[in-house]
Design a protein around this motif. Structure first.
Motif, PDB file in Angstrom:
ATOM      1  N   GLY A 215     -22.012  15.177 -13.817  1.00 23.36           N
ATOM      2  CA  GLY A 215     -21.981  15.969 -15.047  1.00 23.36           C
ATOM      3  C   GLY A 215     -21.424  15.174 -16.214  1.00 23.36           C
ATOM      4  O   GLY A 215     -20.913  14.060 -16.028  1.00 23.36           O
ATOM      5  N   ILE A 216     -21.530  15.724 -17.384  1.00 25.27           N
ATOM      6  CA  ILE A 216     -21.001  15.061 -18.583  1.00 25.27           C
ATOM      7  C   ILE A 216     -19.521  14.723 -18.374  1.00 25.27           C
ATOM      8  O   ILE A 216     -18.742  15.555 -17.886  1.00 25.27           O
ATOM      9  CB  ILE A 216     -21.178  15.928 -19.855  1.00 25.27           C
ATOM     10  CG1 ILE A 216     -20.598  15.184 -21.073  1.00 25.27           C
ATOM     11  CG2 ILE A 216     -20.587  17.320 -19.701  1.00 25.27           C
ATOM     12  CD1 ILE A 216     -20.885  15.837 -22.415  1.00 25.27           C
ATOM     13  N   GLY A 217     -19.176  13.486 -18.685  1.00 23.44           N
ATOM     14  CA  GLY A 217     -17.779  13.070 -18.629  1.00 23.44           C
ATOM     15  C   GLY A 217     -17.188  12.993 -17.232  1.00 23.44           C
ATOM     16  O   GLY A 217     -15.973  12.871 -17.063  1.00 23.44           O
TER      17      GLY A 217
ATOM     18  N   GLY B  69     -17.484  10.576 -15.186  1.00 17.69           N
ATOM     19  CA  GLY B  69     -17.016   9.210 -14.917  1.00 17.69           C
ATOM     20  C   GLY B  69     -18.137   8.262 -14.504  1.00 17.69           C
ATOM     21  O   GLY B  69     -17.868   7.187 -13.969  1.00 17.69           O
ATOM     22  N   LYS B  70     -19.382   8.628 -14.779  1.00 15.46           N
ATOM     23  CA  LYS B  70     -20.528   7.794 -14.371  1.00 15.46           C
ATOM     24  C   LYS B  70     -20.438   6.369 -14.924  1.00 15.46           C
ATOM     25  O   LYS B  70     -20.632   5.402 -14.187  1.00 15.46           O
ATOM     26  CB  LYS B  70     -21.856   8.414 -14.846  1.00 15.46           C
ATOM     27  CG  LYS B  70     -22.175   9.752 -14.233  1.00 15.46           C
ATOM     28  CD  LYS B  70     -23.471  10.297 -14.781  1.00 15.46           C
ATOM     29  CE  LYS B  70     -23.404  10.638 -16.250  1.00 15.46           C
ATOM     30  NZ  LYS B  70     -22.481  11.705 -16.603  1.00 15.46           N
TER      31      LYS B  70
ATOM     32  N   THR C 171     -17.842   4.750 -16.074  1.00 15.19           N
ATOM     33  CA  THR C 171     -16.676   4.057 -15.516  1.00 15.19           C
ATOM     34  C   THR C 171     -17.004   3.535 -14.118  1.00 15.19           C
ATOM     35  O   THR C 171     -16.724   2.379 -13.773  1.00 15.19           O
ATOM     36  CB  THR C 171     -15.463   5.031 -15.471  1.00 15.19           C
ATOM     37  OG1 THR C 171     -15.316   5.626 -16.761  1.00 15.19           O
ATOM     38  CG2 THR C 171     -14.197   4.332 -15.075  1.00 15.19           C
TER      39      THR C 171
ATOM     40  N   ASP D 244     -29.653   6.190 -20.021  1.00 15.10           N
ATOM     41  CA  ASP D 244     -29.211   6.594 -21.367  1.00 15.10           C
ATOM     42  C   ASP D 244     -29.481   5.480 -22.371  1.00 15.10           C
ATOM     43  O   ASP D 244     -29.890   5.732 -23.506  1.00 15.10           O
ATOM     44  CB  ASP D 244     -27.702   6.892 -21.374  1.00 15.10           C
ATOM     45  CG  ASP D 244     -27.421   8.368 -21.139  1.00 15.10           C
ATOM     46  OD1 ASP D 244     -28.382   9.168 -21.148  1.00 15.10           O
ATOM     47  OD2 ASP D 244     -26.239   8.709 -20.939  1.00 15.10           O
TER      48      ASP D 244
ATOM     49  N   ILE E 190      -7.483   5.658 -12.131  1.00 17.50           N
ATOM     50  CA  ILE E 190      -8.423   4.543 -11.959  1.00 17.50           C
ATOM     51  C   ILE E 190      -8.235   3.873 -10.596  1.00 17.50           C
ATOM     52  O   ILE E 190      -9.201   3.438  -9.977  1.00 17.50           O
ATOM     53  CB  ILE E 190      -8.243   3.530 -13.115  1.00 17.50           C
ATOM     54  CG1 ILE E 190      -8.649   4.187 -14.456  1.00 17.50           C
ATOM     55  CG2 ILE E 190      -9.024   2.244 -12.871  1.00 17.50           C
ATOM     56  CD1 ILE E 190     -10.111   4.602 -14.546  1.00 17.50           C
TER      57      ILE E 190
ATOM     58  N   LEU F 157     -10.085   5.746  -8.023  1.00 21.26           N
ATOM     59  CA  LEU F 157     -11.523   5.568  -8.245  1.00 21.26           C
ATOM     60  C   LEU F 157     -11.971   4.195  -7.723  1.00 21.26           C
ATOM     61  O   LEU F 157     -12.984   4.083  -7.024  1.00 21.26           O
ATOM     62  CB  LEU F 157     -11.785   5.674  -9.759  1.00 21.26           C
ATOM     63  CG  LEU F 157     -13.213   5.831 -10.236  1.00 21.26           C
ATOM     64  CD1 LEU F 157     -13.834   7.082  -9.639  1.00 21.26           C
ATOM     65  CD2 LEU F 157     -13.250   5.908 -11.766  1.00 21.26           C
TER      66      LEU F 157
HETATM   67  P1  ATP Z   1     -21.208  10.948 -20.112  1.00 18.84           P
HETATM   68  O1  ATP Z   1     -21.806  11.970 -19.227  1.00 18.84           O
HETATM   69  O2  ATP Z   1     -20.741  11.578 -21.372  1.00 18.84           O
HETATM   70  O3  ATP Z   1     -22.051   9.733 -20.325  1.00 18.84           O
HETATM   71  P2  ATP Z   1     -19.647   9.668 -18.046  1.00 18.84           P
HETATM   72  O4  ATP Z   1     -19.943  10.528 -16.878  1.00 18.84           O
HETATM   73  O5  ATP Z   1     -20.311   8.339 -18.123  1.00 18.84           O
HETATM   74  O6  ATP Z   1     -19.827  10.450 -19.397  1.00 18.84           O
HETATM   75  P3  ATP Z   1     -17.175   8.270 -18.515  1.00 18.84           P
HETATM   76  O7  ATP Z   1     -17.540   7.917 -19.924  1.00 18.84           O
HETATM   77  O8  ATP Z   1     -17.159   7.187 -17.501  1.00 18.84           O
HETATM   78  O9  ATP Z   1     -18.056   9.497 -18.019  1.00 18.84           O
HETATM   79  O10 ATP Z   1     -15.754   8.982 -18.458  1.00 18.84           O
HETATM   80  C1  ATP Z   1     -15.431  10.046 -19.359  1.00 18.84           C
HETATM   81  C2  ATP Z   1     -14.067   9.774 -19.986  1.00 18.84           C
HETATM   82  O11 ATP Z   1     -13.066   9.909 -18.989  1.00 18.84           O
HETATM   83  C3  ATP Z   1     -13.932   8.369 -20.555  1.00 18.84           C
HETATM   84  O12 ATP Z   1     -13.123   8.429 -21.704  1.00 18.84           O
HETATM   85  C4  ATP Z   1     -13.247   7.602 -19.418  1.00 18.84           C
HETATM   86  O13 ATP Z   1     -12.497   6.516 -19.902  1.00 18.84           O
HETATM   87  C5  ATP Z   1     -12.361   8.683 -18.829  1.00 18.84           C
HETATM   88  N1  ATP Z   1     -12.144   8.512 -17.377  1.00 18.84           N
HETATM   89  C6  ATP Z   1     -13.098   8.439 -16.417  1.00 18.84           C
HETATM   90  N2  ATP Z   1     -12.547   8.313 -15.198  1.00 18.84           N
HETATM   91  C7  ATP Z   1     -11.217   8.300 -15.377  1.00 18.84           C
HETATM   92  C8  ATP Z   1     -10.088   8.213 -14.495  1.00 18.84           C
HETATM   93  N3  ATP Z   1     -10.230   8.115 -13.166  1.00 18.84           N
HETATM   94  N4  ATP Z   1      -8.863   8.236 -15.045  1.00 18.84           N
HETATM   95  C9  ATP Z   1      -8.716   8.365 -16.373  1.00 18.84           C
HETATM   96  N5  ATP Z   1      -9.717   8.454 -17.271  1.00 18.84           N
HETATM   97  C10 ATP Z   1     -10.953   8.439 -16.786  1.00 18.84           C
END
Ligand code: ATP
Length: 210
Positions: free
Chosen positions: A13-15, A17-18, A20, A36, A183, A186
């Motif tokens: 889902g959005i945000g 952590g994909k 990361t 994307d 992190i 993860l």
């Molecule tokens: P989108 O769907 O919007 O493309 P995404 O799924 O790629 O988002 P990320 O951009 O990787 O998600 O992560 C969302 C936010 O959460 C970022 O600001 C990232 O730095 C933070 N984040 C992700 N994982 C962690 C974690 N384990 N601890 C702290 N912050 C995190």
């Protein structure tokens, strides 16, 4: 006949952590193909989808640079499901074909296709060997997106409502990374899965000597 490549479809889902997670796999030698990024290139100034978009929606949906007017298109597709389907019919096959071409040309140990709407789109499942979902508690997900994008909670929830539920995503996944903690937690999960994928990849290619 040539062997199909061992490939992972990364979703969440959005945000969740994909990005990361994708960066962590890339640092370990996987090739990441980010749909994307490809989608953005399709609708960049005079990008490959722009002629069809202008034909379907009118010149008002391109800005002065020849890129898609994202704000205008977002407002249209939010209000009009038919327009959303027309836009997706233009973009999705092109994105998928460009992504698969990039994956086929990749030199990394295996390919990860990052596809935010992999479950929703339906056509990706048959093209990847395994689906990897990044899972995250909704409250954590909302807090991270609010902080990253400076969005109010209601808007984050509205975006989440357009995506499949956590339960549906988890049901469709072969592998799951839980990203509720920090992190370090993860990284440990990525390390474990990367080792598994290298192992599966060798087996998949028929080179595995048991
Ligand atoms: P989108 O769907 O919007 O493309 P995404 O799924 O790629 O988002 P990320 O951009 O990787 O998600 O992560 C969302 C936010 O959460 C970022 O600001 C990232 O730095 C933070 N984040 C992700 N994982 C962690 C974690 N384990 N601890 C702290 N912050 C995190």
């Amino acid at each position: 006949m040539s062997q199909p490549p061992f490939a992972i479809g990364l979703t969440g889902g959005i945000g969740s952590g994909k990005s990361t997670v994708a960066d962590m796999f890339a640092a370990r030698g996987a090739t990441i193909v980010d749909t994307d990024v490809i989608a953005h290139a399709m609708t960049a100034p005079h990008g490959p989808a722009m002629a069809d978009i202008v034909r379907a929606f009118g010149p008002g949906f391109a800005d002065a640079s020849g890129a898609m007017d994202r704000a205008r298109m977002r407002a249209l597709v939010f209000a009009d499901a038919g327009a959303k389907a027309r836009l997706e019919a233009i973009l999705h096959p092109r994105i998928r074909d460009a992504a698969l071409a990039a994956g086929a040309a990749a030199s990394g140990s295996y390919v990860i296709y990052a596809v935010p709407l992999l479950i929703e789109s339906g056509t990706w499942r048959a093209r990847v060997t395994r689906v990897l979902a990044v899972d995250c508690a909704e409250e954590v997900q909302i807090a991270r997106v609010m902080a990253r994008n400076n969005l109010p909670e209601a808007q984050v929830r509205a975006i989440m409502a357009t995506q499949v539920s956590r339960a549906q995503r988890l049901a469709a996944a072969d592998d799951v990374i839980v990203n509720n903690a920090g992190i370090a937690e993860l990284t440990a999960q990525v390390e474990r899965l990367h080792a598994d994928y290298l192992h599966m990849c060798r087996k998949f290619a028929g080179n595995f000597a048991d």
